[in-house]
Design a protein around this motif. Structure first.
Motif, short mmCIF file in Angstrom:
data_model
loop_
_atom_site.label_atom_id
_atom_site.label_comp_id
_atom_site.label_asym_id
_atom_site.label_seq_id
_atom_site.Cartn_x
_atom_site.Cartn_y
_atom_site.Cartn_z
N ARG A 343 0.84 -1.22 0.00
CA ARG A 343 0.00 0.00 0.00
C ARG A 343 0.86 1.26 0.00
O ARG A 343 0.54 2.24 -0.67
CB ARG A 343 -0.91 0.00 1.23
CG ARG A 343 -1.82 1.23 1.31
CD ARG A 343 -2.48 1.37 2.66
NE ARG A 343 -1.52 1.45 3.74
CZ ARG A 343 -0.85 2.55 4.05
NH1 ARG A 343 -0.99 3.66 3.32
NH2 ARG A 343 -0.01 2.56 5.05
N ASN A 391 -9.46 -4.02 5.98
CA ASN A 391 -8.45 -3.08 5.51
C ASN A 391 -8.57 -2.85 4.00
O ASN A 391 -8.36 -1.73 3.52
CB ASN A 391 -7.06 -3.61 5.85
CG ASN A 391 -6.77 -3.56 7.33
OD1 ASN A 391 -7.33 -2.75 8.06
ND2 ASN A 391 -5.90 -4.44 7.81
N TRP A 392 -8.88 -3.91 3.27
CA TRP A 392 -9.08 -3.75 1.83
C TRP A 392 -10.26 -2.81 1.56
O TRP A 392 -10.17 -1.92 0.71
CB TRP A 392 -9.33 -5.12 1.20
CG TRP A 392 -9.33 -5.10 -0.30
CD1 TRP A 392 -9.09 -4.03 -1.11
CD2 TRP A 392 -9.57 -6.21 -1.17
NE1 TRP A 392 -9.17 -4.39 -2.43
CE2 TRP A 392 -9.46 -5.73 -2.50
CE3 TRP A 392 -9.87 -7.54 -0.97
CZ2 TRP A 392 -9.66 -6.54 -3.61
CZ3 TRP A 392 -10.05 -8.37 -2.06
CH2 TRP A 392 -9.94 -7.87 -3.37
N VAL A 395 -9.18 0.75 2.16
CA VAL A 395 -8.35 1.26 1.07
C VAL A 395 -9.22 1.65 -0.12
O VAL A 395 -9.04 2.73 -0.71
CB VAL A 395 -7.30 0.20 0.67
CG1 VAL A 395 -6.61 0.60 -0.63
CG2 VAL A 395 -6.26 0.01 1.77
N LEU A 399 -9.09 5.64 -0.14
CA LEU A 399 -7.98 6.00 -1.02
C LEU A 399 -8.32 5.87 -2.49
O LEU A 399 -7.73 6.58 -3.33
CB LEU A 399 -6.76 5.12 -0.70
CG LEU A 399 -6.26 5.22 0.76
CD1 LEU A 399 -5.09 4.26 0.98
CD2 LEU A 399 -5.84 6.64 1.09
#
Length: 875
Positions: A343, A391-392, A395, A399
Motif C-alpha cells: 500500500r 483493511n481492503w 483502502v 484511497l
C-alpha cells in the motif's frame, strides 16, 4: 581442482542413498555432512555444505571443517580465489575470532603474489574491526597481526608495529599487563605518556567487564542470562562497537532464541542504521528462527526502510510463507505486513497504476491463501474478524473512492458469521458515514437492528440518532417501530433465558441438597455400625475361651465358593435358597471359630502410626500391587540405592491384606530427596508413585507434582501410538530429528500404555522440525499424530448427581479433525478430561475411591450379633 558450486536443485538427487533429507531439518544436514566427510565423498560433501549454507547460517565448527578441506586441495591462483570467496561467506554468518584468524593466516600464504602484503593487511584490519574488541579472544588477533609485521619488518615499518602495540593497549582485553610488558621490552624508546594513559583507561574498563567475563566462564551453555546482563551493561556504557560485539557473541551461542535476535535488530534499526549491517542481521535472524513471524515482519520493514529492490522484498515474503509458522494468526500477521508495504508503494493520486493493481491482487491472494492453505492446515483461517478484508475495504473507500467495492467486501464480511456483532455493523456504518451516503447508512443500520445479538440497544440508539438528525417523519416512525419490536423480542428472549437458568439453578440446588442428605445418612449409618461393632468386639474380648487355638489361620477377603458356611441367623435365608435353586447347604465351622480367626488376625496387625516430625526423612509410596507378599523385602533394595533406610512401614488392613502403600523412612534427608527420583518406577508390572510425606491438613499450600499445562514449544505430544511401542523404540525414531532430553509414555495406574507420549527436545527448532517430519508417520501399522504440547488448564467439574453410580464410565472428549497440513504446529494437544468426580485426596495427594451413593433407607434396620459378625467377616 576447485569444483564449481552445484545448483541446489541437484543436491537431493545426488545425496547419500541411505539418508533421507528434509530440506528444513537442520540435524539431517549435519548428519549427512558428517557421513560424507567420513566416507571421503568430496564432491557430494561440497554440495551438501552448499545446500545447508543456503538454508541456514553455519556454525563455526562446520565452517572451519569446510575451509580446511578446501584449503588442502587448493593449488593454483584460481583455487585460492575460491577459498577467499568461501572465507567471505563464512565471516558473514557469525562473528567468530577463529574464522577471522584462519582467514588472515591463509592470506599470508599469498604474500608472494602481486599486492599480497596489502591484501593481508586489509584482512587483518577488517578482522580487528570485527573481533579486535573481543575481551577474551581479541588479543590473539592483535598478536598475529604484530607477528606478521615483524616477519616483513623493514626499517620504515617499525612505526607499523609501534602503532599496533599502541592501538591494542587502548582496548580492554584479558592479559593487558603482559602486552604492556612486551611493548616495553620490544621498544627501544620509553612508552609515550599518552599511550600509558590510554592503557590505564582501558585497564579500568577491563576491570568493569571482568565480572561479566568471569560469569560467562563458569556458566553452563548457552549462558543466555549471563549474556543478557552483559548486554545491559554495554548498552548503558553506550559504545556501539562493543554493543554490537557482545550481541554477536551472545547470538553465536544462542542463535535459536528469537527474542535475542529481535532485541539486536531493534538496536541496529534505531541506533546504527547502517544498511549492510542491519539487513545482514535481519537475514541471519530469519534463517536461524524462520518460525518466528515477528522477525519476518521486522525484516520486511527494514528492507523497505533501506530501499531494497521490490523483487527482493517479494522473494523474502515468499520465503516467509514457506517458513512453517506454528499458528494460523502468524500467517495473517505476515500477510498484513506485506500488504502494508504494498500500500505504501501506491500513488493514489493516479486513478490506476501497476502498483495499485498489484495491491488489489495481493489482497485477493491473501484471502484465498487463508481460506485454502491456512484453513486446511489449522482448521481455522486465523482471521475470524476479517481484518484483512476490512483493511481492503478501507483502502477502496478512502484511497480509491470505490465505495461499491467496499460494500461488496463488507457484505462478504457479514456472511462469515460477523453479522451478530454490533461493533462490526458500526464499523461498516462509520465507513458509509465517512465515504458513502445516508441511504446506505440507513440500510446498514436497519440490517444491524435485525441481526445484532450481543448489543442490540446500542445499534438501535445509533439508528434513532441518525433519523433524529437527517431522517423524515416517516423514517423516524419506521425506525422507532423497528427498534421497539426488536427490543421487545430481545427482552422476551432474555426473560425466557433467565427463567431457564433459574430453573436449572433450582434443580441443581435440589440435587445438591439430595446429595448432602444422602452423605449425611451414609455417615450416620457408618457411625452406628462402628459403634455396635465396637461393643460386640469388647464383649468378645472378655470371653477368652470362645476364640479357640486357631490363630494361625487368616480368613480370605471373601468366603470361597463351595467352602463358606452360613452364619448363625442365616438358616432361614439359606432354606429359601435351597427351595429356589435346589442346592444343599454346605457345612461350616461354628461362628465362634470364625470370630477366633478374625480376632487373631487383628491382634497380629498392629496399627501403623506415622510420626509427622519425620516427614523430612520419609517418602510416601503408593500404587503398589496388592499382591505384593513381602513389601519390606521387595522395596528395601530399591530404596537403599538412595541411602540408608531406617524403616519401611507397609500398611495392612484388619485382615492382613496389603493395601498398596507404605512409608519409607531414611536416616538422612538427602536420601529421601534422592528417593523421589524413583517415582513411576515399575514394581511387579505396576508404576510405583513416590511423593514427599506431607500432611496437607497442616500444610494446605503444599502442591504435589503436576505436569505442565502451559504451551511448551520444545515439547511434542504424540497420539495414536501402538500399545506395543516401547520407550526405546520411540526414542530411536525421535532422536533422528534432534537431541531428545526426555521421553514419557503415558500409562494408566496399572502401568498399561495409553498410546500417548510426550517428547522433550533441547529447543523449539528441533521440536518444530520433528513435527514436520513425524506427523502422519506410520509406526507398526498405526498412523501417529504429532503436535506441539499445549495442554489446557485443568478445571475440576462439579460432583455428579447423587443417583449416578460411582463406577459409571465417563466418556472421553471427542475432538475434531486435526487437518492434514504440512506442519500441524498450531493444533496443540489437549489432555484427556479427568473423571467427573475426582474424589477427596489423602495426605500424599492420591485419590481415594468413593463408594457409590447409599441406597440405605432412612432408618437403619435392627441387626443381631450374628448379623454384625457376618458383616465383619465379609470385609
Amino acid at each position: 581442482m576447485f569444483i564449481q558450486d552445484i545448483s541446489p536443485g541437484s543436491f537431493l538427487s545426488c545425496s547419500f542413498p541411505v539418508l533421507s533429507i528434509n530440506a528444513f531439518d537442520y540435524n539431517c544436514h549435519v548428519d549427512l555432512i558428517k557421513l560424507l566427510r567420513q566416507e571421503g565423498e568430496l564432491i557430494k560433501l561440497r554440495r551438501a555444505r552448499q545446500k545447508m549454507s543456503e538454508l541456514f547460517p553455519l556454525t563455526e565448527e562446520i565452517w572451519l571443517d569446510w575451509l580446511k578441506d578446501e584449503i588442502k586441495i587448493a593449488s593454483d591462483g584460481s583455487d585460492r580465489e575460491k577459498v577467499y570467496e568461501l572465507f567471505e561467506r563464512a565471516v558473514k554468518d557469525y562473528i567468530c575470532p577463529e574464522i577471522w584468524l584462519e582467514y588472515a593466516q591463509y592470506s599470508i600464504g599469498g604474500i608472494g603474489q602481486e599486492g599480497g602484503i596489502e591484501k593481508v593487511r586489509s584482512i587483518f584490519e577488517r578482522a580487528l574491526t570485527a573481533v579486535g574488541l573481543h575481551v577474551t579472544k581479541g588479543a590473539a588477533m592483535w598478536e598475529a597481526y604484530r607477528e606478521f609485521e615483524n616477519a616483513v619488518l623493514k626499517t620504515a615499518q617499525l612505526e607499523r608495529v609501534h602503532a599496533l602495540f599502541r592501538r591494542q593497549l587502548g582496548v580492554p582485553l584479558l592479559d593487558m599487563e603482559a602486552t604492556y610488558a612486551e611493548y616495553e621490552e620490544w621498544s627501544d624508546d620509553p612508552i609515550p605518556e599518552a599511550v600509558t594513559q590510554s592503557y590505564k583507561k582501558a585497564l579500568q574498563q577491563m576491570e568493569k567487564c571482568k565480572p561479566y567475563e568471569e560469569a560467562l566462564l563458569v556458566a553452563e551453555t548457552p549462558k543466555l542470562a549471563e549474556y543478557q546482563a552483559y548486554i545491559d551493561f554495554e548498552l548503558k556504557a553506550g559504545d556501539p562497537a562493543r554493543i554490537q560485539l557482545i550481541f554477536e557473541r551472545a547470538l553465536a551461542e544462542n542463535c535459536l532464541v528469537p527474542d535475542l535476535w529481535a532485541r539486536y535488530n531493534q538496536y541496529l534499526d534505531r541506533q546504527l542504521k547502517m544498511k549492510d549491517l542491519v539487513l545482514s542481521a535481519h537475514d541471519r535472524a530469519v534463517r536461524n528462527c524462520p518460525w518466528t513471524v515477528g522477525l519476518w515482519n521486522r525484516y520486511l520493514l527494514a528492507m523497505e526502510r533501506h530501499g531494497v529492490d521490490h523483487q527482493i522484498v517479494s522473494d523474502n515474503f515468499e520465503k516467509a510463507l514457506n517458513a512453517g509458522f506454528i499458528q494460523a494468526t502468524d500467517y495473517v500477521e505476515i500477510w498484513q505486513a506485506y500488504l502494508d508495504y504494498l500500500r505504501r508503494r501506491v500513488d493514489f493520486k493516479q486513478d490506476s497504476s501497476k502498483e495499485l493493481e498489484e495491491l488489489r491482487a495481493a489482497f485477493a491472494r491473501a484471502l484465498e491463501y487463508l481460506k485454502q492453505e491456512v484453513e486446511e492446515r489449522f482448521s481455522e483461517s486465523g482471521d475470524p474478524s476479517c481484518t484483512i478484508m476490512q483493511n481492503w475495504a478501507r483502502v477502496e473507500a478512502r484511497l480509491c473512492n470505490n465505495m461499491q467495492k467496499a460494500r461488496e467486501l463488507w457484505d462478504s464480511i457479514m456472511t462469515k458469521g460477523n453479522a451478530k456483532y454490533a461493533n462490526m455493523w458500526l464499523e461498516y456504518y462509520n465507513l458509509e458515514r465517512a465515504h458513502g451516503d445516508t441511504q446506505h447508512c440507513r440500510k446498514a443500520l436497519h440490517r444491524a437492528v435485525q441481526w445484532t445479538s450481543d448489543y442490540p440497544e446500542h445499534v438501535c440508539e445509533v439508528l434513532l440518532t441518525l433519523e433524529r438528525i437527517e431522517g423524515t417523519l416517516e423514517d423516524w416512525d419506521s425506525a422507532v417501530q423497528k427498534t421497539e419490536n426488536r427490543l421487545a423480542r430481545v427482552n422476551e428472549q432474555r426473560v425466557k433465558a433467565a427463567e431457564k437458568e433459574a430453573a436449572l439453578a433450582q434443580q441443581e440446588e435440589k440435587k445438591s441438597e439430595q446429595r448432602k442428605r444422602a452423605r449425611a445418612e451414609k455417615r450416620a449409618f457408618k457411625k452406628m455400625r462402628k459403634a455396635k461393632a465396637g461393643d460386640k468386639r469388647e464383649a468378645d474380648d472378655d470371653d477368652d475361651d470362645a476364640w479357640g487355638g486357631e490363630e494361625e489361620e487368616q480368613p480370605s477377603k471373601r468366603p470361597r465358593a463351595g467352602s463358606s458356611l452360613p452364619l448363625a441367623g442365616e438358616e432361614e435365608s439359606m432354606t429359601v435358597e435351597l427351595g429356589l435353586f435346589g442346592r444343599s447347604a454346605p457345612t461350616e465351622d461354628p461362628p465362634s471359630k470364625q470370630k477366633e480367626r478374625a480376632a487373631a488376625v487383628k491382634k497380629e496387625m498392629p496399627k501403623v502410626v506415622h510420626d509427622s516430625n519425620k516427614d523430612s526423612v520419609t517418602v510416601f509410596v503408593s500404587n503398589l500391587p496388592y499382591s505384593l507378599a513381602e513389601p519390606d523385602v521387595k522395596l528395601r533394595p530399591l530404596f537403599e540405592a538412595c541411602g540408608e533406610v531406617t524403616e519401611i512401614r507397609p500398611i495392612f488392613n484388619n485382615r492382613g491384606d496389603f493395601r498398596g502403600y507404605c512409608y519409607v523412612e531414611f536416616k538422612e534427608e538427602k536420601a529421601a530427596l534422592q528417593a523421589l527420583s524413583l517415582d513411576r518406577k515399575t514394581v511387579d508390572g505396576r508404576p510405583m508413585f513416590v511423593s514427599p510425606c506431607v500432611d496437607k491438613n497442616k500444610n494446605p499450600d503444599f502442591k504435589v507434582f503436576r505436569y505442565s499445562t502451559a504451551l511448551e514449544k520444545h515439547k511434542l505430544f504424540i497420539s495414536g501410538l501402538p500399545f506395543s511401542c516401547t520407550k526405546e523404540e520411540l526414542e530411536e525414531i525421535c532422536k533422528v530429528h534432534g537431541s531428545v532430553k526426555d521421553l514419557r509414555l503415558v500409562t494408566n495406574r496399572a502401568g498399561k500404555p495409553k498410546g500417548l507420549a510426550y517428547v522433550e527436545y533441547e529447543n523449539e527448532a528441533q521440536a518444530s522440525q520433528a513435527v514436520l517430519k513425524m506427523d502422519g508417520m506410520t509406526i507398526k501399522e498405526n498412523v501417529i499424530k504429532v503436535a506441539i504440547s499445549n495442554p489446557p488448564q485443568r478445571k475440576l467439574p462439579d460432583r455428579p448427581e447423587a443417583g449416578r453410580a460411582a463406577g459409571a464410565l465417563v466418556p472421553r472428549q471427542v475432538y475434531g479433525a486435526r487437518g492434514k497440513g504440512r506442519t500441524q504446529l498450531s493444533l496443540l494437544p489437549r489432555a484427556l478430561q479427568r473423571p467427573a468426580n475426582p474424589g477427596p485426596k489423602t495426605e500424599n495427594g492420591t485419590l481415594q475411591t468413593l463408594p457409590g451413593p447409599s441406597s440405605t433407607p432412612t432408618e437403619a434396620p435392627k441387626m443381631s450379633n450374628a448379623d454384625f459378625a457376618k458383616m465383619l467377616l465379609k470385609k
